[in-house]
Design a protein around this motif. Structure first.
Motif, mmCIF file in Angstrom:
data_model
loop_
_atom_site.group_PDB
_atom_site.id
_atom_site.type_symbol
_atom_site.label_atom_id
_atom_site.label_comp_id
_atom_site.label_asym_id
_atom_site.label_seq_id
_atom_site.Cartn_x
_atom_site.Cartn_y
_atom_site.Cartn_z
ATOM 1 N N SER A 120 0.796 -1.213 0.000
ATOM 2 C CA SER A 120 0.000 0.000 0.000
ATOM 3 C C SER A 120 0.836 1.273 0.000
ATOM 4 N N LEU A 121 2.107 1.193 0.369
ATOM 5 C CA LEU A 121 2.953 2.380 0.471
ATOM 6 C C LEU A 121 4.271 2.193 -0.264
ATOM 7 N N PRO A 122 4.880 3.313 -0.692
ATOM 8 C CA PRO A 122 6.238 3.214 -1.208
ATOM 9 C C PRO A 122 7.166 2.727 -0.093
ATOM 10 N N LYS A 123 8.159 1.931 -0.448
ATOM 11 C CA LYS A 123 9.100 1.362 0.517
ATOM 12 C C LYS A 123 10.463 2.029 0.361
ATOM 13 N N ILE A 124 11.112 2.265 1.498
ATOM 14 C CA ILE A 124 12.492 2.749 1.499
ATOM 15 C C ILE A 124 13.324 1.674 2.163
ATOM 16 N N SER A 125 14.368 1.247 1.481
ATOM 17 C CA SER A 125 15.260 0.219 2.017
ATOM 18 C C SER A 125 16.139 0.811 3.111
ATOM 19 N N ASP A 126 16.368 0.025 4.158
ATOM 20 C CA ASP A 126 17.224 0.493 5.252
ATOM 21 C C ASP A 126 18.688 0.622 4.847
ATOM 22 N N ASP A 127 19.060 0.075 3.687
ATOM 23 C CA ASP A 127 20.451 0.252 3.264
ATOM 24 C C ASP A 127 20.611 1.322 2.183
ATOM 25 N N SER A 128 19.516 2.042 1.859
ATOM 26 C CA SER A 128 19.601 3.174 0.938
ATOM 27 C C SER A 128 20.092 4.397 1.729
ATOM 28 N N PRO A 129 20.580 5.433 1.042
ATOM 29 C CA PRO A 129 21.039 6.628 1.770
ATOM 30 C C PRO A 129 19.937 7.244 2.654
ATOM 31 N N VAL A 130 18.716 7.347 2.141
ATOM 32 C CA VAL A 130 17.624 7.907 2.939
ATOM 33 C C VAL A 130 17.284 6.968 4.099
ATOM 34 N N GLY A 131 17.219 5.677 3.828
ATOM 35 C CA GLY A 131 16.910 4.704 4.870
ATOM 36 C C GLY A 131 17.924 4.721 5.996
ATOM 37 N N GLN A 132 19.199 4.789 5.645
ATOM 38 C CA GLN A 132 20.243 4.840 6.667
ATOM 39 C C GLN A 132 20.119 6.102 7.512
ATOM 40 N N LEU A 147 22.993 12.167 -1.755
ATOM 41 C CA LEU A 147 22.622 11.174 -2.759
ATOM 42 C C LEU A 147 23.837 10.800 -3.608
ATOM 43 N N GLU A 148 23.759 9.660 -4.257
ATOM 44 C CA GLU A 148 24.868 9.182 -5.089
ATOM 45 C C GLU A 148 25.194 10.156 -6.213
ATOM 46 N N SER A 149 24.213 10.917 -6.645
ATOM 47 C CA SER A 149 24.426 11.882 -7.725
ATOM 48 C C SER A 149 25.234 13.085 -7.252
ATOM 49 N N GLY A 150 25.504 13.157 -5.938
ATOM 50 C CA GLY A 150 26.245 14.289 -5.398
ATOM 51 C C GLY A 150 25.333 15.365 -4.827
ATOM 52 N N LYS A 151 24.037 15.248 -5.108
ATOM 53 C CA LYS A 151 23.071 16.222 -4.594
ATOM 54 C C LYS A 151 22.788 15.944 -3.124
ATOM 55 N N GLN A 152 22.364 16.984 -2.441
ATOM 56 C CA GLN A 152 21.932 16.845 -1.058
ATOM 57 C C GLN A 152 20.438 17.152 -0.998
ATOM 58 N N VAL A 153 19.716 16.376 -0.200
ATOM 59 C CA VAL A 153 18.292 16.600 -0.015
ATOM 60 C C VAL A 153 18.039 16.714 1.482
ATOM 61 N N LYS A 154 17.270 17.725 1.860
ATOM 62 C CA LYS A 154 16.938 17.916 3.273
ATOM 63 C C LYS A 154 15.501 17.466 3.499
ATOM 64 N N TYR A 155 15.330 16.602 4.513
ATOM 65 C CA TYR A 155 14.020 16.071 4.865
ATOM 66 C C TYR A 155 13.699 16.416 6.310
ATOM 67 N N LYS A 156 12.413 16.432 6.601
ATOM 68 C CA LYS A 156 11.948 16.565 7.974
ATOM 69 C C LYS A 156 10.910 15.468 8.199
ATOM 70 N N ILE A 157 10.994 14.809 9.356
ATOM 71 C CA ILE A 157 10.012 13.770 9.687
ATOM 72 C C ILE A 157 8.793 14.459 10.274
ATOM 73 N N LYS A 158 7.698 14.485 9.518
ATOM 74 C CA LYS A 158 6.474 15.155 9.974
ATOM 75 C C LYS A 158 5.684 14.311 10.955
ATOM 76 N N SER A 159 5.638 12.988 10.705
ATOM 77 C CA SER A 159 4.885 12.137 11.617
ATOM 78 C C SER A 159 5.355 10.706 11.514
ATOM 79 N N LEU A 160 5.200 9.997 12.623
ATOM 80 C CA LEU A 160 5.399 8.555 12.644
ATOM 81 C C LEU A 160 4.000 7.968 12.792
ATOM 82 N N ASP A 161 3.570 7.224 11.786
ATOM 83 C CA ASP A 161 2.180 6.756 11.768
ATOM 84 C C ASP A 161 2.070 5.349 12.304
#
Length: 161
Positions: A120-132, A147-161
């Motif tokens: 039902s949801l997109p999955k993120i692997s625990d060994d991916s950069p975001v997952g780690q 990211l592997e491309s050299g880019k940086q992405v900033k995330y914020k955890i809005k909720s744990l469901d």
């Protein structure tokens, strides 16, 4: 491989999807075996490309079945509640991408579970950069992923469901 036993943590949904995938592959193997048998009976020349293709396809399916059976035999079911307010395997969460201002609801899972389609949801692997980067974090935390491309992405955890 007998000494190589390492448990694989799976959600109940992931375990069921892997079981379904195994069943589908077993059905494909039965069909591939039937086709190979027909090719062998119809072919007087063992250099026949149809026969070689059928053998190759059967081998690919057998390898996938072996991989699925190994994963399922080592499966250890996890419950999201085990993590006491922190992100861990099985956690469903809402991530906010600070650059795009978009939210996405995802589930953190082990690598073998992330490779199986469906759910039902997109999955993120625990060994991916975001997952780690997610492991062990709490609601409200911000973090940057390289990211592997050299880019940086900033995330914020809005909720744990």
């Amino acid at each position: 491989m007998a000494g190589d036993y390492k448990p694989i943590k799976l959600t109940r949904e992931g375990f069921e999807r892997l079981e379904k995938s195994l069943e589908q592959e077993q059905n494909r193997l039965a069909e591939a075996t039937r086709i190979l048998q027909e090719q062998m009976e119809a072919s007087a020349d063992f250099e026949d490309t149809g026969l070689e293709d059928a053998k190759r396809e059967k081998g690919i399916i057998e390898a996938r079945i072996e991989e699925l059976e190994d994963t399922l035999s080592r499966a250890s079911l996890i419950e999201a509640e085990e993590h006491a307010g922190r992100v861990g395997l099985g956690t469903t969460l809402t991530l906010h991408n600070e650059a795009t201002k978009q939210d996405m609801k995802v589930q953190l899972v082990s690598a073998p579970e992330a490779t199986v389609r469906g759910g039902s949801l997109p999955k993120i692997s625990d060994d991916s950069p975001v997952g780690q980067a997610l492991m062990g974090r709490k609601k409200g935390e911000s973090f940057v992923v390289n990211l592997e491309s050299g880019k940086q992405v900033k995330y914020k955890i809005k909720s744990l469901d």
